[in-house]
Structures are given as structure tokens and as C-alpha cells.
Scaffold this motif. Structure first.
Motif, PDB file in Angstrom:
ATOM      1  N   LYS A  86       0.823  -1.202   0.000  1.00 20.94           N
ATOM      2  CA  LYS A  86       0.000   0.000   0.000  1.00 20.94           C
ATOM      3  C   LYS A  86       0.863   1.261   0.000  1.00 20.94           C
ATOM      4  N   HIS A  87       0.410   2.251  -0.755  1.00 20.36           N
ATOM      5  CA  HIS A  87       0.988   3.592  -0.681  1.00 20.36           C
ATOM      6  C   HIS A  87       0.377   4.256   0.548  1.00 20.36           C
ATOM      7  N   LEU A  88       1.220   4.631   1.517  1.00 15.50           N
ATOM      8  CA  LEU A  88       0.757   5.154   2.795  1.00 15.50           C
ATOM      9  C   LEU A  88       1.081   6.637   2.908  1.00 15.50           C
ATOM     10  N   ASP A 185      -3.199   5.137  -0.760  1.00 16.79           N
ATOM     11  CA  ASP A 185      -4.162   4.056  -0.497  1.00 16.79           C
ATOM     12  C   ASP A 185      -4.756   4.153   0.905  1.00 16.79           C
ATOM     13  N   LEU A 186      -3.973   4.661   1.844  1.00 15.62           N
ATOM     14  CA  LEU A 186      -4.420   4.702   3.235  1.00 15.62           C
ATOM     15  C   LEU A 186      -3.647   5.796   3.961  1.00 15.62           C
ATOM     16  N   ASP A 384     -11.687  -3.621   6.168  1.00 14.38           N
ATOM     17  CA  ASP A 384     -10.464  -3.542   5.381  1.00 14.38           C
ATOM     18  C   ASP A 384      -9.421  -4.425   6.058  1.00 14.38           C
ATOM     19  N   ALA A 386      -6.397  -4.382   6.076  1.00  8.89           N
ATOM     20  CA  ALA A 386      -5.246  -3.642   6.589  1.00  8.89           C
ATOM     21  C   ALA A 386      -5.370  -3.378   8.079  1.00  8.89           C
ATOM     22  N   LEU A 463       2.321  -3.543   6.237  1.00  6.10           N
ATOM     23  CA  LEU A 463       1.434  -2.853   5.295  1.00  6.10           C
ATOM     24  C   LEU A 463       2.135  -2.442   4.010  1.00  6.10           C
TER      25      LEU A 463
END
Length: 464
Positions: A86-88, A185-186, A384, A386, A463
Motif C-alpha cells: 500500500k501507498h501510505l 491508499d491509506l 479492510d 489492513a 502494510l
């Protein structure tokens, strides 16, 4: 859960965190010494200095970091790393509250130091917990990862704000103007705390808020109560009567449509909250109270996390100084805040409150209103995967398993991420209930700082 080589990769970073703790503390102390009080214009230069310090520190780690000026205090934006996870986007704020009253501090608030207390070592100083110490746990986790592996742990973006403690006037316009750059993404937010010193937490529910000031006016000046009492309207009496109708005998708010959009918590979440062992008597006893005063048939935890409120925060009018003055005041004021949950509409609630006031106004009285902002509640979907991944990662670092909790307060940035950028947020912080946020002698447990860094290493590995 990580296994094999992945776990060994993480362990090497955790070892680096332990070895580098003293240097990490000194870096935090450098940031804490910068007097970045955002609400006072006299501290504009220190706020810019804090932003520049963070830009330089992030650049050393390989981030493409820059200071972005706004009409208020600067934003810090950074991007770095790559990977298939994920792109955080990580959010924190570098500004702090004023230090007044200064005489109640046991040391210079901008001269941070380690102190030994009955509960262990703490980092003492303004901003140590809110939010410089918290945001630096994430930065130090990235530093340790880069030192061991030569890269950042996945694709990361960072947004540090300089106006959180002064209402964030520049935040939403900046996010709207830079939406494409900031989307990920988050979102990760660190401005929260643990359930207790052994139990980490992910906050999944935040209450929104609607603030309103009511002004009732009658005569064109204060009146002598002997000459006019009984014949003239008394705005304090009128206002008091209106305020007394806001709740029924069970504690429910009586405004029309107030509970539209309010839901009961899911059974599985209710069971988890029940398992937290929350002691309402101890919670209230700490402030010399004993009996929950909210809605009947709801626990104190539900009353503060998942139920809405309508509170009277202040009343003024007439003479309240020393001695006695017999007047009928020309006006009376009340400030009201409604903490909102689930899908409540703050604008509809403001309209309902104003209608209640206007419907109850007697002859010779007028009403004026001042709005103090609206924020909707934020509820994160723990469906989710995650969230469970992060919960397990946190559980590996602390003595007890991580839990999903609610929060009675409001953290507007989580709602802004959803509304402006279309992103869900995960709120993970390591603060404690006794950190004295916004108060003299603010502190951050050394264990929160140390294990917070280690926690982010684990979460990022899982993540990103």
C-alpha cells in the motif's frame, strides 16, 4: 504475521532502533526546543523553523521533502520509497499549544529533558506528546529501516501541518489544491493514544462536532431590577428556560431529528469494548464524580465513544463580579457544543437548535447566533484487511493484544482525508491518559517513544 526472512529483516531494524534510541531522543529534543506555537503570531518564525528542520531531517532519509508555504504556517510534504504494498500517507503536526500559565511548569517547557517518575521515565516538554514525539516515532522508524536496508519501507508520503492547534485554516484549501499529489491508499494518523500502558490501540471511531453560541437580547440596556423587575423580560431567565428543554429526564437530546443517522455499535465491537474492562467508577472517580450522567441504558464507554451529546459549555449575562448588583441584563449568552456520531448531519442539528430557540422566544426578545464550525463524525471500516494486519503487528510489540477503540473527541483531519482525498485513515498513537496534553508539564512516556518507533517498524513491514 511475518515469517522467515521477512521477520529477520524486521528484527534487524528493531535492533537498530534499540541501539539508536539515545540519538533519536536528541533529535526529538532539538525539535522540541523550537517554540512552534501556531496560535500566537509572535511565533511565526519558530513555526517556519520547525518546518524547515523537518524538511532537512526527512531529506537526509532520502525523501523528496519540501516546505510548502500557505497563508498561515507552512506545510511539510515529502515522498519516498517504492514497493508493491500500500501507498501510505502519514500525517502529524509540528505546532504546539501555548505554555500559559508558565508558573505552573516545573521546568522551562522548551527545555526538554528525561525525568524519572513513579510510572517510569518520561520526556518532559511542550509538544512531547502532542504531537512532535508522536510524529517522530514514525520518522525514526523510517530512519532505522533506511539504515539497515538502504531503502525506505515501501511507498510513503508525509504531510506535516503547522496549524492543527489553531484551527487548521490552511489545511483543507491546501489539500484541495494538491489533492492528486497527496492521494494514497491509506492515511496514517498518530495524534491518538493507547488503551493503557500495556495495550496498544487503533482508533476507529471519532465524534464530529457542531459549535454554536446563542445570544438572547431584550431591553436596550441593563435595567434596575427594582424599577423593572416583573414587568420586563429577563434574557437570562429566557435563555435558561430554553436550555432546560434540550434534554429529557433520561438524558436524551430533544431537538427534532437529533438522532437521525445514529446507529448502535455492531455486536462484535460491543463485545470487544466489554472485554476492555473499563471501570466507569474509576473513570469518574478520578475527577471526583460517581454516576454516569448521559443517556440511560448506555454504558459510560458508549456514552463517550458512540453516542451523541449536546453540552452547555458556558453561560454569561448580567453581573457576575464580586458583591451584588441588582440588574436585569440586556442580553444573555450560552455556548453549546454537540459531539456527533455515525451519520449525523451537523448542519441539520444546528438548524434544529436555532429553531428551538426561535420557537421559544417570548415577546420583546430577539436571538442572534454565532457558528463555531461543523465536523462530521468519522467511522473507519475495520472490514479492510489492513486494519487487522496492523492490529496483529502492534500486538507483537506490546504485552497485550492491540484493540479497536473509539474516541470521544474530534480529529477533523480524518474526515478531511475521506471527504477531500477519498481515503480511509488508520489512527495509531502511543499517548497516555496522563500526558497532560495542552496543560503545564506535558510529557510523553519514554516507553511510548521507544516502543512507538518499534511499532511503526512492524506496521510498515506488514502494510507497505
Amino acid at each position: 504475521m511475518l515469517r522467515g526472512s521477512a521477520m529477520s529483516n524486521v528484527q534487524a531494524v528493531l535492533d537498530r532502533v534499540d541501539a539508536d534510541l539515545e540519538a533519536a531522543l536528541e533529535r526529538l529534543f532539538k525539535l522540541l526546543r523550537i517554540q512552534s506555537i501556531s496560535t500566537d503570531p509572535a511565533y511565526k518564525t519558530p513555526c517556519r523553523e520547525a518546518a524547515d528542520w523537518l524538511v532537512a531531517d526527512l531529506a537526509e532519509l532520502g525523501f523528496d521533502a519540501s516546505r510548502r508555504d500557505t497563508p498561515g504556517h507552512p506545510m511539510v510534504v515529502a515522498h519516498g520509497g517504492e514497493g508493491a504494498g500500500k501507498h501510505l500517507l502519514f500525517y502529524g503536526h509540528y505546532d504546539v499549544q501555548p505554555v500559559d500559565p508558565l508558573h505552573l511548569w516545573n521546568r522551562d517547557p522548551f527545555d526538554p529533558a528525561l525525568e524519572e517518575t513513579a510510572k517510569g521515565k518520561v520526556i518532559r516538554g511542550r509538544g512531547s506528546a502532542d504531537d512532535k514525539g508522536q510524529l517522530m516515532t514514525f520518522v525514526e522508524a523510517c530512519r532505522a529501516w533506511k539504515a539497515v536496508h538502504g531503502t525506505l519501507p515501501g511507498k510513503l508520503s508525509i504531510l506535516f501541518e503547522g496549524e492543527e492547534e489553531s484551527g487548521s485554516p490552511s489545511l483543507v484549501p491546501f489539500m484541495e489544491a494538491n489533492a492528486e499529489e497527496l492521494k494514497a491508499d491509506l492515511a496514517l494518523i498518530c495524534d491518538t493514544g493507547m488503551w493503557d500502558r500495556e495495550t496498544p490501540a487503533i482508533t476507529t471511531m471519532l465524534r464530529g462536532m457542531m459549535g454554536e453560541e446563542i445570544i438572547i437580547k431584550a431591553a436596550d440596556r441593563d435595567l434596575h431590577s427594582g424599577f423593572y423587575g416583573g414587568a420586563a423580560q429577563n434574557p437570562i431567565k429566557v435563555l435558561s428556560k430554553i436550555l432546560a428543554t434540550l434534554h429529557d429526564e433520561t438524558g436524551r437530546v430533544t431537538l427534532d431529528g437529533f438522532y437521525d443517522g445514529v446507529h448502535d455499535i455492531p455486536a462484535e465491537l460491543a463485545a470487544q469494548w466489554e472485554g476492555l474492562g473499563f471501570d466507569a467508577a474509576e473513570f469518574l472517580g478520578d475527577v471526583n464524580l460517581a454516576v454516569p450522567a448521559g443517556e440511560a441504558n448506555y454504558t459510560a464507554l458508549e456514552q463517550t465513544w458512540s453516542r451523541p451529546t449536546c453540552e452547555i459549555n458556558g453561560i454569561t449575562g448580567g453581573y457576575s463580579g464580586e458583591g451584588f448588583k441588582t440588574v436585569l441584563p440586556a442580553e444573555a449568552r450560552a455556548k453549546i457544543s454537540c459531539r456527533l456520531v455515525w451519520d449525523q448531519d451537523p448542519h441539520a442539528i444546528r438548524a434544529a437548535l436555532r429553531k428551538r430557540v426561535e420557537d421559544m422566544l417570548p415577546p420583546d426578545c430577539t436571538a442572534e447566533f454565532i457558528s463555531y464550525g461543523t465536523d462530521t463524525a468519522t467511522v473507519m471500516s475495520t472490514d479492510d484487511p489492513a486494519f487487522e494486519t496492523a492490529r496483529q503487528a502492534l500486538s507483537e510489540e506490546w504485552p497485550k493484544e492491540a484493540v479497536f477503540i473509539g474516541c470521544g473527541g474530534s480529529i477533523p483531519i480524518a474526515g478531511h482525508f475521506k471527504e477531500v482525498l477519498g481515503m480511509d485513515s488508520m489512527l495509531i498513537g502511543f499517548g497516555q491518559a496522563d500526558d497532560a496534553l495542552h496543560s503545564p508539564n506535558e510529557k510523553y512516556d519514554l516507553a511510548s517513544f521507544h516502543h512507538g518507533i518499534r511499532s511503526w517498524v512492524r506496521v510498515l513491514a506488514a502494510l507497505a
